[in-house]
Design a protein around this motif. Structure first.
Motif, PDB file in Angstrom:
ATOM      1  N   UNK A   1      35.396  41.858  15.154  1.00 32.38           N
ATOM      2  CA  UNK A   1      36.096  42.357  16.350  1.00 32.38           C
ATOM      3  C   UNK A   1      35.923  41.396  17.529  1.00 32.38           C
ATOM      4  N   UNK A   2      37.050  40.869  17.994  1.00 30.43           N
ATOM      5  CA  UNK A   2      37.020  39.957  19.154  1.00 30.43           C
ATOM      6  C   UNK A   2      36.987  40.803  20.419  1.00 30.43           C
ATOM      7  N   UNK A   3      35.839  40.808  21.101  1.00 29.13           N
ATOM      8  CA  UNK A   3      35.710  41.657  22.292  1.00 29.13           C
ATOM      9  C   UNK A   3      36.236  40.959  23.542  1.00 29.13           C
ATOM     10  N   UNK A   4      36.006  39.651  23.649  1.00 28.50           N
ATOM     11  CA  UNK A   4      36.521  38.865  24.781  1.00 28.50           C
ATOM     12  C   UNK A   4      37.132  37.589  24.228  1.00 28.50           C
ATOM     13  N   UNK A   5      38.242  37.165  24.827  1.00 27.04           N
ATOM     14  CA  UNK A   5      38.904  35.982  24.285  1.00 27.04           C
ATOM     15  C   UNK A   5      39.313  35.029  25.419  1.00 27.04           C
ATOM     16  N   UNK A   6      38.641  33.881  25.480  1.00 23.26           N
ATOM     17  CA  UNK A   6      38.970  32.819  26.449  1.00 23.26           C
ATOM     18  C   UNK A   6      39.194  33.346  27.866  1.00 23.26           C
ATOM     19  N   UNK A   7      38.228  34.056  28.357  1.00 24.01           N
ATOM     20  CA  UNK A   7      38.391  34.718  29.658  1.00 24.01           C
ATOM     21  C   UNK A   7      38.017  33.785  30.811  1.00 24.01           C
ATOM     22  N   UNK A   8      38.961  33.624  31.740  1.00 23.57           N
ATOM     23  CA  UNK A   8      38.692  32.930  33.002  1.00 23.57           C
ATOM     24  C   UNK A   8      38.664  33.996  34.094  1.00 23.57           C
ATOM     25  N   UNK A   9      37.540  34.083  34.786  1.00 21.74           N
ATOM     26  CA  UNK A   9      37.403  35.158  35.773  1.00 21.74           C
ATOM     27  C   UNK A   9      36.557  34.654  36.932  1.00 21.74           C
ATOM     28  N   UNK A  10      36.933  35.081  38.141  1.00 22.25           N
ATOM     29  CA  UNK A  10      36.173  34.671  39.329  1.00 22.25           C
ATOM     30  C   UNK A  10      35.725  35.900  40.111  1.00 22.25           C
ATOM     31  N   UNK A  11      34.453  35.943  40.412  1.00 22.33           N
ATOM     32  CA  UNK A  11      33.899  37.042  41.211  1.00 22.33           C
ATOM     33  C   UNK A  11      33.681  36.513  42.626  1.00 22.33           C
ATOM     34  N   UNK A  12      34.399  37.142  43.573  1.00 23.58           N
ATOM     35  CA  UNK A  12      34.398  36.640  44.957  1.00 23.58           C
ATOM     36  C   UNK A  12      33.144  37.120  45.686  1.00 23.58           C
ATOM     37  N   UNK A  13      32.517  36.198  46.378  1.00 23.60           N
ATOM     38  CA  UNK A  13      31.260  36.490  47.081  1.00 23.60           C
ATOM     39  C   UNK A  13      31.502  37.478  48.234  1.00 23.60           C
ATOM     40  N   UNK A  14      30.594  38.436  48.379  1.00 25.81           N
ATOM     41  CA  UNK A  14      30.647  39.369  49.505  1.00 25.81           C
ATOM     42  C   UNK A  14      31.780  40.375  49.423  1.00 25.81           C
ATOM     43  N   UNK A  15      32.380  40.527  48.250  1.00 29.15           N
ATOM     44  CA  UNK A  15      33.508  41.459  48.109  1.00 29.15           C
ATOM     45  C   UNK A  15      33.209  42.509  47.045  1.00 29.15           C
ATOM     46  N   UNK A  16      34.013  43.555  47.080  1.00 25.69           N
ATOM     47  CA  UNK A  16      33.940  44.619  46.080  1.00 25.69           C
ATOM     48  C   UNK A  16      34.913  44.242  44.966  1.00 25.69           C
ATOM     49  N   UNK A  17      34.397  43.565  43.934  1.00 23.48           N
ATOM     50  CA  UNK A  17      35.251  43.081  42.835  1.00 23.48           C
ATOM     51  C   UNK A  17      35.406  44.180  41.794  1.00 23.48           C
ATOM     52  N   UNK A  18      36.638  44.521  41.491  1.00 26.51           N
ATOM     53  CA  UNK A  18      36.866  45.604  40.530  1.00 26.51           C
ATOM     54  C   UNK A  18      37.304  45.026  39.189  1.00 26.51           C
ATOM     55  N   UNK A  19      36.690  45.534  38.158  1.00 25.87           N
ATOM     56  CA  UNK A  19      37.043  45.129  36.800  1.00 25.87           C
ATOM     57  C   UNK A  19      37.646  46.347  36.113  1.00 25.87           C
TER      58      UNK A  19
ATOM     59  N   UNK B   1      29.421  51.408  49.037  1.00 23.14           N
ATOM     60  CA  UNK B   1      29.292  50.024  48.560  1.00 23.14           C
ATOM     61  C   UNK B   1      30.285  49.095  49.267  1.00 23.14           C
ATOM     62  N   UNK B   2      31.460  49.594  49.588  1.00 25.13           N
ATOM     63  CA  UNK B   2      32.389  48.781  50.396  1.00 25.13           C
ATOM     64  C   UNK B   2      31.730  48.421  51.736  1.00 25.13           C
ATOM     65  N   UNK B   3      31.029  49.399  52.302  1.00 22.78           N
ATOM     66  CA  UNK B   3      30.373  49.147  53.594  1.00 22.78           C
ATOM     67  C   UNK B   3      29.258  48.108  53.439  1.00 22.78           C
ATOM     68  N   UNK B   4      28.491  48.196  52.337  1.00 23.14           N
ATOM     69  CA  UNK B   4      27.422  47.211  52.109  1.00 23.14           C
ATOM     70  C   UNK B   4      27.997  45.802  51.942  1.00 23.14           C
ATOM     71  N   UNK B   5      29.180  45.719  51.327  1.00 24.25           N
ATOM     72  CA  UNK B   5      29.830  44.411  51.177  1.00 24.25           C
ATOM     73  C   UNK B   5      30.198  43.847  52.548  1.00 24.25           C
ATOM     74  N   UNK B   6      30.777  44.720  53.371  1.00 27.26           N
ATOM     75  CA  UNK B   6      31.251  44.250  54.676  1.00 27.26           C
ATOM     76  C   UNK B   6      30.106  43.928  55.627  1.00 27.26           C
ATOM     77  N   UNK B   7      29.079  44.786  55.649  1.00 24.85           N
ATOM     78  CA  UNK B   7      28.021  44.605  56.650  1.00 24.85           C
ATOM     79  C   UNK B   7      26.910  43.668  56.192  1.00 24.85           C
ATOM     80  N   UNK B   8      26.665  43.604  54.895  1.00 23.60           N
ATOM     81  CA  UNK B   8      25.514  42.808  54.438  1.00 23.60           C
ATOM     82  C   UNK B   8      25.890  41.692  53.478  1.00 23.60           C
ATOM     83  N   UNK B   9      27.168  41.536  53.235  1.00 17.39           N
ATOM     84  CA  UNK B   9      27.611  40.435  52.368  1.00 17.39           C
ATOM     85  C   UNK B   9      27.247  40.605  50.913  1.00 17.39           C
ATOM     86  N   UNK B  10      27.002  41.858  50.508  1.00 13.83           N
ATOM     87  CA  UNK B  10      26.664  42.119  49.103  1.00 13.83           C
ATOM     88  C   UNK B  10      27.894  41.850  48.229  1.00 13.83           C
ATOM     89  N   UNK B  11      27.673  41.177  47.110  1.00 13.35           N
ATOM     90  CA  UNK B  11      28.752  40.980  46.139  1.00 13.35           C
ATOM     91  C   UNK B  11      28.644  42.076  45.087  1.00 13.35           C
TER      92      UNK B  11
END
Lengths: 262, 255
Positions: free
Chosen positions: B20-38, B185-195
């Motif tokens: 079973x191929x669970x992930x295939x050639x995935x290019x993904x970027x997680x932006x610093x200090x943002x609420x990244x949704x998967x 968590x959105x607030x923590x991203x905005x106020x404290x730069x949490x990714x």
């Protein structure tokens, strides 16, 4: 160094807290060997005489003979309980939390082994205290000397348990361990009968007992409890502890038993 | 390529469980200090990606690149520095029900090598933020599902990580609790730069400005901010976009 010490203390503290919370575990850890000592050994003392043999300087009752084996039994069940909780933690996902610690994986596993071994010590002393009632009264120095021996044997058995848990895919399979590991390990050792009695019973049984790591653990505890150092047993148990710890850390796979979601 | 600073990126990342191929050639970027949704349906590969980024699985192919100090470095094995800046909330509860809230958090702080006094201060701050400090000495088994989740989030933040990963943390929770957690968590991203990496299949948890990746059968289907994705695809909302992704896939010939 202090950073590692904090991680180790955290793991040890958690093991003790869990042990304190689970009072029934402490009770069953005591009741099991005490049943053997008070019921089984009392019944068999008339049948099974034990002649003079080291480290005992005189004839001893059967209760005195099996007490070190029952101490080792406490350590064995404690180790298997820990192995069971490793399989449970892995299946339930709690193991992942441990593995996201910045500490090296081998350090985390060895810390868990040591913490499990430390948890067994109050159980051992609780048993020895009650055993005084049936005249199992080793010299005072023995109570002190048996401490490092128990710690080492507990580490060896813990490493064996961890190694076994690495090969168990599901929690349900652990019941098999009871039948195929704990009982043969205990009965095919010098815990209940001296090895020379086994030799009389047959060379095959004797050979199995002689190759059983548990036998060396029991004998190390037996000599230590009477204030004597058995160098050969110490060397063998230390060597086996190192080998099993190495094998257990190398074969540890946190993803074992976890299937991909559909 | 995102024009915002990144925290993590994957390049051609693949993983399979047997056949079973669970992930295939995935290019993904997680932006610093943002609420990244998967986002993705069950079986899309979210949990596998999550385990790879948490260091629980080793990549079989491709790379994970971390920008911990602004400079890219390949994560062959998760370094101590990387793990020290990582907070994780798993889908299944990993709290010890026999221990109290405080004991659970202290255990986690110890695993991070924190000094006991610093840990106690941080535990108080995190529990107060989530309005749970009065439950400090309560056994975890007495808490309800929402409170347990909040305790897990507090625990993941006790060591003040830069990056917080949450694997479907709102499963089984009511709408109010879900909204409170995402707002927090959105607030923590905005106020404290949490990714934050928030894995979910519940689209109402995503805000318009959040960077989103939609995974489908182990491959990236759409990536960008939620607002951009809707503009590019002409979908009315994420629900419609997800439905289109699923139906397009169903029409593809099976090999």
């Amino acid at each position: 160094m202090i950073w590692y010490w904090r991680v180790f203390c955290g793991i040890t503290q958690r093991e003790f807290l869990r042990f304190i919370q689970q009072r029934s575990r402490f009770l069953s850890a005591l009741v099991r060997p005490l049943l053997w000592l008070i019921v089984f050994a009392a019944g068999f003392r008339a049948v099974l005489g034990v002649s003079i043999m080291p480290p005992y300087g005189t004839y001893i009752t059967y209760q005195v003979y099996i007490a070190p084996g029952l101490v080792a039994m406490i350590l064995l069940f404690n180790a298997m309980q820990s192995a069971l909780s490793m399989v449970y933690d892995r299946e339930m996902g709690s193991m992942k939390l441990l593995l996201t610690s910045p500490a090296p994986r081998s350090f985390l596993l060895i810390s868990k082994l040591v913490a499990t071994a430390l948890v067994a010590l109050p159980q051992v002393y609780g048993f020895l205290l009650i055993a005084l009632w049936v005249e199992v009264d080793p010299p005072l120095i023995g109570y002190l000397a048996v401490l490092p021996a128990c710690l080492l044997v507990a580490l060896m058995l813990g490493a064996i348990g961890l190694l076994i848990s690495s090969f168990i895919k599901q929690l349900e399979n652990f019941a098999g361990v009871m039948n195929f590991v704990i009982f043969p390990m205990f009965f095919l050792s010098s815990a209940l009968y001296p090895l020379w009695k086994m030799q009389e019973a047959g060379p095959l049984l004797y050979t199995i007992c002689a190759y059983n790591p548990f036998t060396y653990g029991v004998e190390l505890i037996r000599f230590s409890l009477y204030g004597e150092l058995s160098l050969s047993n110490l060397v063998i148990v230390t060597g086996l502890t190192l080998v099993f710890t190495l094998l257990a850390t190398l074969s540890f796979d946190p993803q074992r038993g976890q299937k991909p979601k559909r | 390529m995102s024009d915002k600073p990144l925290y993590l990126a994957t390049s051609q990342l693949s993983y399979r469980y047997g056949a079973k191929q669970a992930l295939h050639n995935l290019d993904y970027q997680i932006v610093k200090g943002q609420f990244n949704a998967l986002l993705g349906a069950n079986g899309a590969g979210k949990s596998t990606l999550f385990s790879l980024l948490a260091g629980l699985l080793k990549p079989q192919q491709g790379q994970i690149i971390c920008y911990l100090n602004g400079k890219p470095s390949q994560l062959k094995r998760p370094s101590r520095e990387y793990l020290a800046q990582l907070g994780v909330v798993f889908q299944q509860s990993t709290l010890d029900p026999d221990l109290s809230v405080g004991q659970n958090l202290l255990y986690h702080a110890a695993l991070q090598g924190m000094a006991p006094k610093a840990a106690q201060r941080s535990i108080q701050v995190e529990l107060e933020r989530l309005q749970l400090f009065d439950r400090l000495n309560d056994p975890v088994r007495t808490l309800n599902g929402g409170h347990k989740r909040r305790v897990e989030i507090a625990r993941a933040l006790v060591h003040q990580p830069q990056f917080l990963m949450l694997d479907e943390p709102t499963v089984g929770l009511d709408l109010d609790t879900r909204q409170q957690l995402t707002a927090y968590l959105h607030e923590r991203c905005q106020t404290q730069g949490l990714t934050v990496l928030w894995t979910t299949h519940l689209i109402e948890e995503i805000a318009l400005e959040d960077p989103v990746l939609i995974l489908h059968q182990g491959q990236a289907q759409h990536a960008g901010t939620c607002a951009n994705l809707l503009a590019q695809t002409g979908a009315n909302d994420l629900k419609q976009l997800l439905q289109r992704t699923a139906s397009n896939s169903a029409q593809e010939p099976k090999l």
